[in-house]
Design a protein around this motif. Structure first.
Motif, PDB file in Angstrom:
ATOM      1  N   ASP A  60       0.854  -1.187   0.000  1.00  0.00           N
ATOM      2  CA  ASP A  60       0.000   0.000   0.000  1.00  0.00           C
ATOM      3  C   ASP A  60       0.894   1.243   0.000  1.00  0.00           C
ATOM      4  N   VAL A  61       1.492   1.525  -1.176  1.00  0.00           N
ATOM      5  CA  VAL A  61       2.439   2.634  -1.260  1.00  0.00           C
ATOM      6  C   VAL A  61       1.951   3.770  -2.152  1.00  0.00           C
ATOM      7  N   GLY A  62       0.765   3.644  -2.695  1.00  0.00           N
ATOM      8  CA  GLY A  62       0.239   4.697  -3.555  1.00  0.00           C
ATOM      9  C   GLY A  62       0.956   4.757  -4.880  1.00  0.00           C
ATOM     10  N   GLU A  63       0.897   5.931  -5.493  1.00  0.00           N
ATOM     11  CA  GLU A  63       1.538   6.131  -6.794  1.00  0.00           C
ATOM     12  C   GLU A  63       3.051   6.191  -6.631  1.00  0.00           C
ATOM     13  N   VAL A  64       3.751   5.474  -7.495  1.00  0.00           N
ATOM     14  CA  VAL A  64       5.210   5.499  -7.485  1.00  0.00           C
ATOM     15  C   VAL A  64       5.720   5.773  -8.892  1.00  0.00           C
ATOM     16  N   THR A  65       6.928   6.270  -8.945  1.00  0.00           N
ATOM     17  CA  THR A  65       7.626   6.458 -10.209  1.00  0.00           C
ATOM     18  C   THR A  65       8.869   5.581 -10.158  1.00  0.00           C
ATOM     19  N   ILE A  66       9.154   4.898 -11.257  1.00  0.00           N
ATOM     20  CA  ILE A  66      10.352   4.061 -11.333  1.00  0.00           C
ATOM     21  C   ILE A  66      11.269   4.656 -12.391  1.00  0.00           C
ATOM     22  N   ASP A  67      12.397   5.194 -11.936  1.00  0.00           N
ATOM     23  CA  ASP A  67      13.403   5.740 -12.848  1.00  0.00           C
ATOM     24  C   ASP A  67      14.442   4.663 -13.111  1.00  0.00           C
ATOM     25  N   GLU A  68      14.889   4.584 -14.339  1.00  0.00           N
ATOM     26  CA  GLU A  68      15.852   3.560 -14.749  1.00  0.00           C
ATOM     27  C   GLU A  68      17.121   4.252 -15.209  1.00  0.00           C
ATOM     28  N   TYR A  69      18.265   3.768 -14.719  1.00  0.00           N
ATOM     29  CA  TYR A  69      19.540   4.306 -15.202  1.00  0.00           C
ATOM     30  C   TYR A  69      20.647   3.279 -15.035  1.00  0.00           C
ATOM     31  N   ASP A  70      21.764   3.518 -15.710  1.00  0.00           N
ATOM     32  CA  ASP A  70      22.910   2.619 -15.654  1.00  0.00           C
ATOM     33  C   ASP A  70      23.779   2.972 -14.459  1.00  0.00           C
ATOM     34  N   GLY A  71      24.247   1.953 -13.763  1.00  0.00           N
ATOM     35  CA  GLY A  71      25.148   2.145 -12.639  1.00  0.00           C
ATOM     36  C   GLY A  71      26.586   2.254 -13.097  1.00  0.00           C
ATOM     37  N   ASP A  72      27.477   2.555 -12.176  1.00  0.00           N
ATOM     38  CA  ASP A  72      28.898   2.728 -12.474  1.00  0.00           C
ATOM     39  C   ASP A  72      29.570   1.453 -12.963  1.00  0.00           C
ATOM     40  N   GLU A  73      29.013   0.298 -12.584  1.00  0.00           N
ATOM     41  CA  GLU A  73      29.643  -0.968 -12.952  1.00  0.00           C
ATOM     42  C   GLU A  73      28.790  -1.765 -13.929  1.00  0.00           C
ATOM     43  N   GLY A  74      27.992  -1.066 -14.735  1.00  0.00           N
ATOM     44  CA  GLY A  74      27.214  -1.722 -15.778  1.00  0.00           C
ATOM     45  C   GLY A  74      25.902  -2.319 -15.336  1.00  0.00           C
ATOM     46  N   GLU A  75      25.528  -2.123 -14.098  1.00  0.00           N
ATOM     47  CA  GLU A  75      24.272  -2.679 -13.619  1.00  0.00           C
ATOM     48  C   GLU A  75      23.097  -1.769 -13.993  1.00  0.00           C
ATOM     49  N   LEU A  76      21.917  -2.358 -14.002  1.00  0.00           N
ATOM     50  CA  LEU A  76      20.680  -1.610 -14.228  1.00  0.00           C
ATOM     51  C   LEU A  76      20.154  -1.199 -12.863  1.00  0.00           C
ATOM     52  N   ILE A  77      19.924   0.088 -12.667  1.00  0.00           N
ATOM     53  CA  ILE A  77      19.402   0.576 -11.395  1.00  0.00           C
ATOM     54  C   ILE A  77      17.990   1.071 -11.616  1.00  0.00           C
ATOM     55  N   LEU A  78      17.066   0.573 -10.793  1.00  0.00           N
ATOM     56  CA  LEU A  78      15.680   1.018 -10.808  1.00  0.00           C
ATOM     57  C   LEU A  78      15.438   1.743  -9.493  1.00  0.00           C
ATOM     58  N   ASP A  79      15.227   3.054  -9.568  1.00  0.00           N
ATOM     59  CA  ASP A  79      15.026   3.874  -8.372  1.00  0.00           C
ATOM     60  C   ASP A  79      13.554   4.217  -8.259  1.00  0.00           C
ATOM     61  N   ILE A  80      12.945   3.812  -7.151  1.00  0.00           N
ATOM     62  CA  ILE A  80      11.525   4.034  -6.915  1.00  0.00           C
ATOM     63  C   ILE A  80      11.364   5.308  -6.095  1.00  0.00           C
ATOM     64  N   THR A  81      10.476   6.199  -6.535  1.00  0.00           N
ATOM     65  CA  THR A  81      10.150   7.391  -5.753  1.00  0.00           C
ATOM     66  C   THR A  81       8.647   7.445  -5.558  1.00  0.00           C
ATOM     67  N   GLY A  82       8.235   8.019  -4.452  1.00  0.00           N
ATOM     68  CA  GLY A  82       6.815   8.128  -4.127  1.00  0.00           C
ATOM     69  C   GLY A  82       6.641   8.778  -2.777  1.00  0.00           C
ATOM     70  N   ASP A  83       5.427   8.676  -2.234  1.00  0.00           N
ATOM     71  CA  ASP A  83       5.116   9.366  -0.984  1.00  0.00           C
ATOM     72  C   ASP A  83       5.499   8.599   0.275  1.00  0.00           C
ATOM     73  N   ASP A  84       5.045   7.354   0.409  1.00  0.00           N
ATOM     74  CA  ASP A  84       5.236   6.621   1.651  1.00  0.00           C
ATOM     75  C   ASP A  84       5.919   5.288   1.359  1.00  0.00           C
ATOM     76  N   LEU A  85       7.243   5.325   1.191  1.00  0.00           N
ATOM     77  CA  LEU A  85       7.961   4.134   0.754  1.00  0.00           C
ATOM     78  C   LEU A  85       8.824   3.485   1.837  1.00  0.00           C
ATOM     79  N   ALA A  86       8.726   3.971   3.070  1.00  0.00           N
ATOM     80  CA  ALA A  86       9.545   3.400   4.148  1.00  0.00           C
ATOM     81  C   ALA A  86       9.293   1.902   4.309  1.00  0.00           C
ATOM     82  N   VAL A  87       8.066   1.464   4.081  1.00  0.00           N
ATOM     83  CA  VAL A  87       7.737   0.046   4.208  1.00  0.00           C
ATOM     84  C   VAL A  87       8.534  -0.796   3.214  1.00  0.00           C
ATOM     85  N   LEU A  88       8.903  -0.227   2.081  1.00  0.00           N
ATOM     86  CA  LEU A  88       9.679  -0.960   1.082  1.00  0.00           C
ATOM     87  C   LEU A  88      11.158  -1.065   1.458  1.00  0.00           C
ATOM     88  N   ILE A  89      11.633  -0.172   2.297  1.00  0.00           N
ATOM     89  CA  ILE A  89      13.024  -0.232   2.745  1.00  0.00           C
ATOM     90  C   ILE A  89      13.135  -1.227   3.894  1.00  0.00           C
TER      91      ILE A  89
END
Length: 184
Positions: free
Chosen positions: A52-81
């Motif tokens: 139950d985290v509401g609307e989230v945005t998932i940004d995708e970018y390349d990491g320093d060592e060639g990995e795929l990084i998916l960064d989630i942003t939103g309002d109440d995401l502490a439960v996901l951490i």
């Protein structure tokens, strides 16, 4: 199996994934990289439906060592951490496992939440540098606290080019930690 921790399961499963052929990032076309990203994002979105985290945005970018990084942003995401990032580690493990199963090979996928892992990485790199300095100055090994495989890797990578010290992982399971040894 009920008594196994999530970290034990990660440690057990890791060698199975490591044995699969891993293409170099340069070997993948842009279309193949897009497929990896789309697959990982679809898996992540399916899992997030159960929180139950509401609307989230998932940004995708390349990491320093060639990995795929998916960064989630939103309002109440502490439960996901979760406490000490444990829920985030489990989320990353599940998304990585689902992605491997669907694309047929292991590709490094990192899940981050509002830059949490980036901040943790910076703290670990600072800890690595200060511990290396201490080990080199005192001529004695420095034992760090037990860490997850991901955290230990950050320490090893941060110090791999430091000629004053070398690193080693010691211990088993949740007690596994890094020792920073001065080079004599």
């Amino acid at each position: 199996m009920e008594n196994e921790t999530q970290e034990d399961l990660v440690e057990e499963a890791a060698p199975r994934f490591e044995k699969e052929p891993v293409p170099e990032r340069m070997d993948l076309t842009d279309e193949e990289l897009d497929h990896v990203a789309d697959t990982a994002i679809a898996s992540l979105k399916q899992i997030l439906k159960h929180f139950d985290v509401g609307e989230v945005t998932i940004d995708e970018y390349d990491g320093d060592e060639g990995e795929l990084i998916l960064d989630i942003t939103g309002d109440d995401l502490a439960v996901l951490i979760g406490r000490h990032g444990r829920t985030l580690e489990a989320l990353q493990f599940i998304v990585s496992a689902l992605t491997v199963r669907q694309i047929g090979f292991r590709f490094p996928v990192i899940i981050d939440i509002e830059g949490y892992k980036n901040r943790q990485r910076q703290k670990l790199e600072a800890l690595a540098r200060s511990s290396a300095k201490k080990a080199a100055q005192n001529g004695r090994s420095v034992k760090l606290r037990p860490m997850s495989p991901y955290e230990r890797r950050i320490i090893h990578v941060a110090l791999r080019d430091d000629s004053r010290v070398r690193t080693a992982s010691e211990g088993e399971g949740p007690a596994r930690h890094i020792v920073i040894l001065p080079v004599r």
